[in-house]
Design a protein around this motif. Sequence first.
Motif, PDB file in Angstrom:
ATOM      1  N   ASN A 144       0.813  -1.221   0.000  1.00 14.65           N
ATOM      2  CA  ASN A 144       0.000   0.000   0.000  1.00 14.65           C
ATOM      3  C   ASN A 144       0.847   1.272   0.000  1.00 14.65           C
ATOM      4  N   TRP A 145       2.134   1.109  -0.087  1.00 15.75           N
ATOM      5  CA  TRP A 145       3.032   2.275  -0.154  1.00 15.75           C
ATOM      6  C   TRP A 145       3.258   2.622  -1.624  1.00 15.75           C
ATOM      7  N   HIS A 146       2.987   3.841  -1.977  1.00 13.82           N
ATOM      8  CA  HIS A 146       3.147   4.276  -3.368  1.00 13.82           C
ATOM      9  C   HIS A 146       3.958   5.564  -3.418  1.00 13.82           C
ATOM     10  N   PRO A 147       5.285   5.437  -3.245  1.00 16.00           N
ATOM     11  CA  PRO A 147       6.112   6.646  -3.293  1.00 16.00           C
ATOM     12  C   PRO A 147       5.975   7.352  -4.641  1.00 16.00           C
ATOM     13  N   GLN A 148       5.888   8.672  -4.591  1.00 15.56           N
ATOM     14  CA  GLN A 148       5.690   9.467  -5.795  1.00 15.56           C
ATOM     15  C   GLN A 148       6.948  10.237  -6.150  1.00 15.56           C
ATOM     16  N   LYS A 149       6.966  10.765  -7.339  1.00 14.59           N
ATOM     17  CA  LYS A 149       8.099  11.565  -7.786  1.00 14.59           C
ATOM     18  C   LYS A 149       8.255  12.802  -6.901  1.00 14.59           C
TER      19      LYS A 149
END
Length: 363
Positions: A144-149
């Motif tokens: 569920n971790w969605h690191p973004q730019k």
Amino acid sequence: MRFIHTGDWHIGKSVAPQQYGAEFSRQRKEELLKTAENMVQFANENQVDLILCAGDLFDSEDVHWDELNRLNKIFSQLKSCRFVTVAGNHDPLQTGGAYEKIDWVPQVIFAPPGISKISFPELNTTIHTYSWTTKTMSEPKLENWHPQKESELDILLLHGDALMAQSQYLPLSQSWLHSLPMDYIALGHIHRACVLEQHIRYSGSPEPQDISETGDHGFWLCDLQQGKCTVQKIVSAQRVCYKAELELNSQYAPWQVRTAIYQMAEKKGLKNLYDISLTGSYSTEKPIDVEQLRQDLLSEGVLCRLQNKMRPDYDLERLLEENRGNLIGEFIQLFQGKTLDAVEEQALRLGVEALLEEKRMQP
């Protein structure tokens, strides 16, 4: 931006003296540190901006002070490069761990527990990190971790298992990794270099950590620009593990086997490690003591693991004469005078083995 992707150094790893000898056990700890020193020198000489270590920098929390201080001194030699590491399953961030035992030089950055990020504005780079706080994690807790730019260049640095769905060491879904908008994903835990995609890789360990870890060991040298990732393998290991098979027959004496292995090791390098499978057959009259053979080779400077895959070569005529009138003799007679295929030969051998074992167990 240029960086090194590495991991699984396992500084402080102990090698059992009874298995490989006291001298090798001492040397191996030195070699792990020497490989670290060589990597720092490489970084200085090749304009590397960051060394990214994907976990298991240390083998455990019991790393000796001398080794920690030696490693810290090695890191102090970094010029413009910095060393960034996350914690893995061998060196989780726990009270009293190796990370806390000394004051580390400014060139070293330890990622904090759990999910975090480290920014390098001068490099237009953000490192997204995950550091362990336990020794096992069987749940895919990062799904569920969605690191973004965050920057022009974004790198994910973590330690986990993307090759086994059922794993005690943080299972990672490859589909999840592919979905992330990262310019590069630097993974640790698998000790062999492994490419899941051009920008998703395991570095493998810079040194083989076990005699079974064959192949070239080193690190990835990465040049990263927006939308472009160029990677090359740099071999760093001071010893290589070779896998080999030696087929024997019942005529081989132990000294002949020892000579054959020694000559092979001498040709490839006595400093290296050998994982050798002994196949073929052996005489039941003069069986080879495999452990004694390994110890004899160790005394001659050959470090090897010997896997006994030999099958016994029975003197069936003698066994038949000795066992006429009992079940063993009757079983052997069933095969007499026939041309046996591979399956029948195996059935004969396994049957004789089982019957002889039963006979030995009788009072």
